[in-house]
Design an enzyme around this catalytic site. Structure first.
Site, mmCIF file in Angstrom:
data_model
loop_
_atom_site.group_PDB
_atom_site.id
_atom_site.type_symbol
_atom_site.label_atom_id
_atom_site.label_comp_id
_atom_site.label_asym_id
_atom_site.label_seq_id
_atom_site.Cartn_x
_atom_site.Cartn_y
_atom_site.Cartn_z
ATOM 1 N N GLU A 1 0.857 -1.175 0.000
ATOM 2 C CA GLU A 1 0.000 0.000 0.000
ATOM 3 C C GLU A 1 0.894 1.225 0.000
ATOM 4 O O GLU A 1 1.936 1.250 0.675
ATOM 5 C CB GLU A 1 -0.902 0.025 1.243
ATOM 6 C CG GLU A 1 -1.648 1.352 1.375
ATOM 7 C CD GLU A 1 -2.807 1.331 2.346
ATOM 8 O OE1 GLU A 1 -2.790 0.513 3.279
ATOM 9 O OE2 GLU A 1 -3.737 2.136 2.163
ATOM 10 N N ASN B 1 -12.361 -3.213 0.494
ATOM 11 C CA ASN B 1 -11.314 -3.244 1.518
ATOM 12 C C ASN B 1 -11.937 -2.978 2.876
ATOM 13 O O ASN B 1 -12.324 -1.857 3.151
ATOM 14 C CB ASN B 1 -10.250 -2.183 1.228
ATOM 15 C CG ASN B 1 -9.209 -2.120 2.323
ATOM 16 O OD1 ASN B 1 -8.497 -3.089 2.572
ATOM 17 N ND2 ASN B 1 -9.127 -0.987 3.012
ATOM 18 N N GLU B 2 -12.054 -3.996 3.678
ATOM 19 C CA GLU B 2 -12.578 -3.901 5.051
ATOM 20 C C GLU B 2 -13.700 -2.872 5.156
ATOM 21 O O GLU B 2 -13.730 -2.047 6.074
ATOM 22 C CB GLU B 2 -11.456 -3.631 6.066
ATOM 23 C CG GLU B 2 -10.652 -2.358 5.846
ATOM 24 C CD GLU B 2 -9.703 -2.049 7.012
ATOM 25 O OE1 GLU B 2 -9.018 -2.955 7.493
ATOM 26 O OE2 GLU B 2 -9.673 -0.883 7.437
HETATM 27 O O1 AHR Z 1 -2.506 -1.462 6.837
HETATM 28 C C1 AHR Z 1 -2.813 -0.145 7.140
HETATM 29 C C2 AHR Z 1 -4.303 0.126 7.046
HETATM 30 O O2 AHR Z 1 -4.992 -0.679 7.941
HETATM 31 C C3 AHR Z 1 -4.928 -0.198 5.734
HETATM 32 O O3 AHR Z 1 -4.803 0.814 4.825
HETATM 33 C C4 AHR Z 1 -6.353 -0.412 6.086
HETATM 34 O O4 AHR Z 1 -6.985 -1.284 5.201
HETATM 35 C C5 AHR Z 1 -6.306 -0.898 7.504
HETATM 36 O O5 AHR Z 1 -7.155 -0.202 8.305
#
Ligand code: AHR
Length: 864
Positions: A262, A591-592
């Protein structure tokens, strides 16, 4: 012994029945929130038998937390109102803050297991305070009323609903519509405003038990290895018999260890992406930092040695409309230079070559060359060369510089060799030494550190970067391909800038270079649930009228990756230098995310479209940011309903969670979706990595390996962090411009990545002391790797004592003699431990001393 245990259970049962016999049939539950902590503490309960004397549960234990908006200022619950409908489902509604024209709603059957929240927009102008609900038997609907401050006047408004999903248009109400059911009661000497409901005693009993279980789990989570020296003060070295069962094996995933990339902590620009010029396109904007840093603008990292007015930013007729800003220099005297400081300076290595390029346009007739120099702070020159003359229209000028000496903090100077006006854009300095020599490539030392993990897949571009801060910030893959000057930079959700130089092409290329599967993750049509921009959290979602195009963009990605060069998108990939398909197999959607109706509608649409057009692609869904709770539960329900092949789980947990949840995946239904554990890490106070976190990761991975028939992939998160630019700790790999710092947890990933298998064998550990607290700190896993023909034994010892172990391989067909032994060992707080490789002599039964606080890997050659 067995008889004593039976007797004990019977006594407990009788006691429990007696307790039940003394309890009332019904009692009162009081639901309320306090104004403490800005209203962030959520929903609390108290109970009473006589409606006068109240017992707080917890007290002030949080039974429901508001999900609305960004962390910090939002996620508030003001004046909750609890109400039971005609079907006996409970509903809570509450005010979110003093501004928005929305209230919150959530439903539950037991008062602690909550369905997803919704935030109906009921006011165009005016807030929603003290909302309440009542049933209108004549209309057979529910009346919701609230107070609203409009231009200093307080008015009553109302709406009706039958399902708490759709609501009638808001109209003004009167005092007669209000039931004013809130009451004040005294709890622990404090007056609280809330709602009293009569319930059967088991409801209250359930709440008390839920609270007690939560407390128990908190205690479990708090367990630390750092307390073990004291906890096990008298403990002496232990003995263990570890027996492998060759008859008890199963096929497991061969993709278990991957990486999570990321662009957080300067992972891309200033990090893995090898570009040395910061803000090369003059596209930095204070909005990148949410206007916290007004100097974060087009001139950031740039300076001009001439007059202040000699360096301006223009947007008229740029090189490409996607990168609007460019520099205009007015040179009044030859020698005036535009200078870039790089990302914390520019690292030059003696003898290395650097490709310089710039788009230049001579204005008002200015002509001549650009002298390009690499200098130190005193102006000492490390390399220099001149471009061809600038033209009257935008033209890319290129040259190569060779550093005559090494330096850590050089800067770049562009010195027009003429007076007059010149426009400059996309000023780039790229080392020729990139990973695998790729053009527009990656920093070799960082890329190698990743490759050394032997990851079987690379997730990209996040994390929260994927779904972005608000709808406009959702990561769009199409903005990241093609010529660099045509890519569309964006604000990074972590409050800096993404040039998109490391885009989808570079990412897929990297995957191919390290033999990993690409695993792009794409937003599910909703932004980050904590978005603070353009709405409140995830409550918007791409408008349904735009969703067809959004879905098409995702289908286009698959065509871009896998289509042949005769297809529209495959052609672009081929033109970028990769005629062969990339063979994409996995796509993550979401994503989550907060699992809401808004999410479900969009996710389903995307999932069905991919399934229909590309049934061969494995779609990975999402089940929220935690290992429990509403998003996790409802996310799983949706995945099961849609038969999503795999879901992405996220959780960051303290050591105690890993110690107490070793059967987490043993409990999973093998007939449902597979699991991609997409984000996890062990977090300790201070958020550092050491042998404690590393061993908890290792313990978890041993437990995951045993369950790798249901867990198909894992990736520790986050991966990269630049010193001085870190928004999130801990991270697997830290770096500065010249060095890479590998962590203890990195080594655990490396040991598992380099010692993975595709078949799992059961093994049994018999410890000389049967104490449960000791047993749960020792774990083993045995896998077979078909490719190398090796059996691999992993042993984690989380105890402060050595374990003298006898390994019984039974009939496992291994070659007797030398085997490879790798040990990662250190004191529990050691942050510098590294694996050490040696040899060990093995036979069908052999001895090994497993050191305190260690992860041991033994590679055994098989008789093929
Ligand atoms: O890994 C860091 C962050 O943690 C990510 O961007 C997110 O998906 C999670 O909350």
């Amino acid at each position: 012994m067995k008889r004593i245990a039976l007797l004990f259970s019977l006594v407990l049962l009788i006691l429990a029945q007696n307790l039940l016999a003394n309890q009332p049939d019904s009692a009162y539950v009081f639901s309320y929130a306090t104004t403490k902590n800005g209203g962030h503490n959520g929903l609390h309960y108290a109970w009473s038998i006589d409606r006068k004397n109240w017992n707080g549960i917890g007290p002030e234990f949080r039974f429901l937390f508001c999900d609305f908006g960004a962390w910090g200022s939002q996620k508030r619950m003001l004046t909750p109102f609890l109400f039971q409908d005609q079907q006996e489902t409970w509903h809570a509604i509450w005010s979110l803050n003093e501004q928005v024209g929305q209230f919150a709603h959530a439903a539950t059957n037991d008062l602690f297991t909550w369905e997803p929240q919704s935030y109906p927009e009921v006011m165009n102008d005016g807030n929603v305070m003290l909302p309440e609900v009542s049933y209108q038997s004549n209309e057979q609907n529910y009346l919701i009323t609230w107070l609203s401050n409009i231009d200093g006047d307080q008015k009553i408004f109302k709406t009706t609903t039958t399902d708490f999903k759709s609501y009638s248009p808001t109209v003004e109400g009167t005092e007669n519509d209000r039931i004013n059911a809130r009451e004040e009661v005294l709890i622990d000497g404090n007056k609280q405003l809330g709602v009293i409901s009569k319930v059967s005693w088991p409801v209250i009993d359930g709440l008390i038990k839920f609270y007690e279980l939560s407390k128990f789990r908190e205690i479990q989570r708090a367990e630390r290895l750092t307390d073990d020296a004291e906890r096990f003060a008298d403990l002496k070295d232990l003995k263990a018999e570890i027996t492998v069962d060759p008859e008890n094996s199963k096929a497991i995933s061969d993709l278990l260890i991957g990486v999570f990339f990321e662009d957080i902590n300067y992972a891309a620009d200033g990090g893995l992406y090898a570009e040395l010029i910061q803000n090369r396109g003059f596209e930095y904007n204070p909005a990148d930092t949410k206007f916290r840093d007004l100097n974060w603008n087009s001139k950031k990292a740039w300076s001009f040695t001439g007059s202040e007015s000699g360096f301006t930013i223009d947007t008229l007729a740029p090189v490409h409309p996607n990168q609007k800003h460019f520099a205009v220099l007015t040179i009044s005297q030859v020698g005036e230079a535009l200078q870039n400081e790089g990302f914390d300076g520019i690292l030059l290595k003696a003898g290395d070559k650097y490709n310089f390029s710039v788009f230049a346009k001579g204005l008002t007739g200015a002509k001549g060359k650009l002298l390009v120099r690499l200098v130190d702070e005193n102006g000492k020159v490390y390399a220099q060369a001149s471009t061809k003359p600038v033209a009257a229209d935008w033209k890319k000028l290129e040259l190569v510089l060779m550093a005559n000496e090494s330096i850590g903090n050089a800067r770049l100077q562009v010195v027009p060799q003429f007076t007059g006006k010149v426009a400059l854009d996309m000023i780039s300095l790229f080392p020729q030494q990139t990973f695998k020599g790729r053009e527009n490539g990656l920093r070799p030392d960082l890329a190698k550190a990743i490759a050394d993990l032997h990851p079987r897949f690379v997730r990209f571009p996040g994390g929260c970067v994927t779904h972005g801060d608000g709808l406009d910030n959702i990561y769009r893959w199409k903005n990241t391909i093609g010529p660099l000057e045509s890519r569309k930079p964006d604000r990074n959700i972590w409050n800096y800038h993404q040039s998109m130089g490391l885009g989808y092409f570079e990412y897929f290329q990297f995957c191919e270079d390290i033999g990993a599967e690409p695993l792009p993750v794409i937003a599910a049509g909703v932004p980050c649930q904590n978005s603070s921009t353009g709405g409140h959290g995830q409550q918007c979602g791409i408008p349904m009228c735009d969703m067809d195009q959004y879905v098409q963009d995702i289908l286009d990605l698959i065509e871009w990756a896998n289509g042949d060069k005769s297809t529209k998108w495959g052609k672009l990939r081929a033109e970028a230098g990769h005629p062969e398909p990339f063979n994409l197999k996995y796509v993550g959607i979401g994503n989550e995310d907060l699992i809401t109706d808004i999410f479900e509608e969009r996710f389903t649409m995307i999932f069905n479209a991919i399934k229909e057009k590309y049934p061969e692609i494995t779609v990975i869904g999402t089940v929220g940011p935690f290992s429990e709770g509403t998003d996790y539960r409802v996310g799983w329900e949706i995945a099961s309903k849609l038969k999503v092949p795999m879901v992405d789980e996220h959780y960051y947990q303290p050591p105690g969670w890993y110690l107490s949840n070793q059967d987490f995946y043993d409990r999973y239904d093998r007939t449902k979706s597979k699991v991609y554990l997409g984000e996890y890490a062990t977090h300790i106070p201070g958020r550092r990595l050491n042998m404690e976190t590393a061993l908890c990761d290792a313990l978890h991975l041993i437990n995951v390996e045993r369950n790798a028939d249901v867990v198909s992939m894992t990736s520790y998160a986050p991966l990269l962090a630049k010193h001085g630019h870190t928004q999130w700790n801990p991270d697997l790999i830290y770096f500065n411009n010249s060095e890479v710092f590998l962590t203890t947890d990195y080594y655990v990933q490396k040991l598992f990545g380099q010692n993975a298998g595709d078949e799992f064998y059961a093994s049994l550990i018999k410890l000389s002391d049967g104490n449960e607290n000791l047993k749960k700190r020792v774990a083993s896993s045995v896998v077979f790797d078909r490719e190398s023909g090796d059996y691999i034994l992993k042993l984690a010892n989380l105890l402060p004592v050595q374990i003298n172990s006898t390994i019984n391989l039974a009939d496992l067909p291994v070659i007797e003699g030398d085997a490879e032994l790798i040990t990662l060992q250190g004191e529990v707080t050691d942050e510098k431990a590294k694996p050490v490789t040696s040899k060990i002599s093995v036979s069908s039964e052999f001895e090994i001393e497993v050191p305190a606080y260690s992860l041991t890997v033994i590679r055994l050659k098989s008789v093929r």
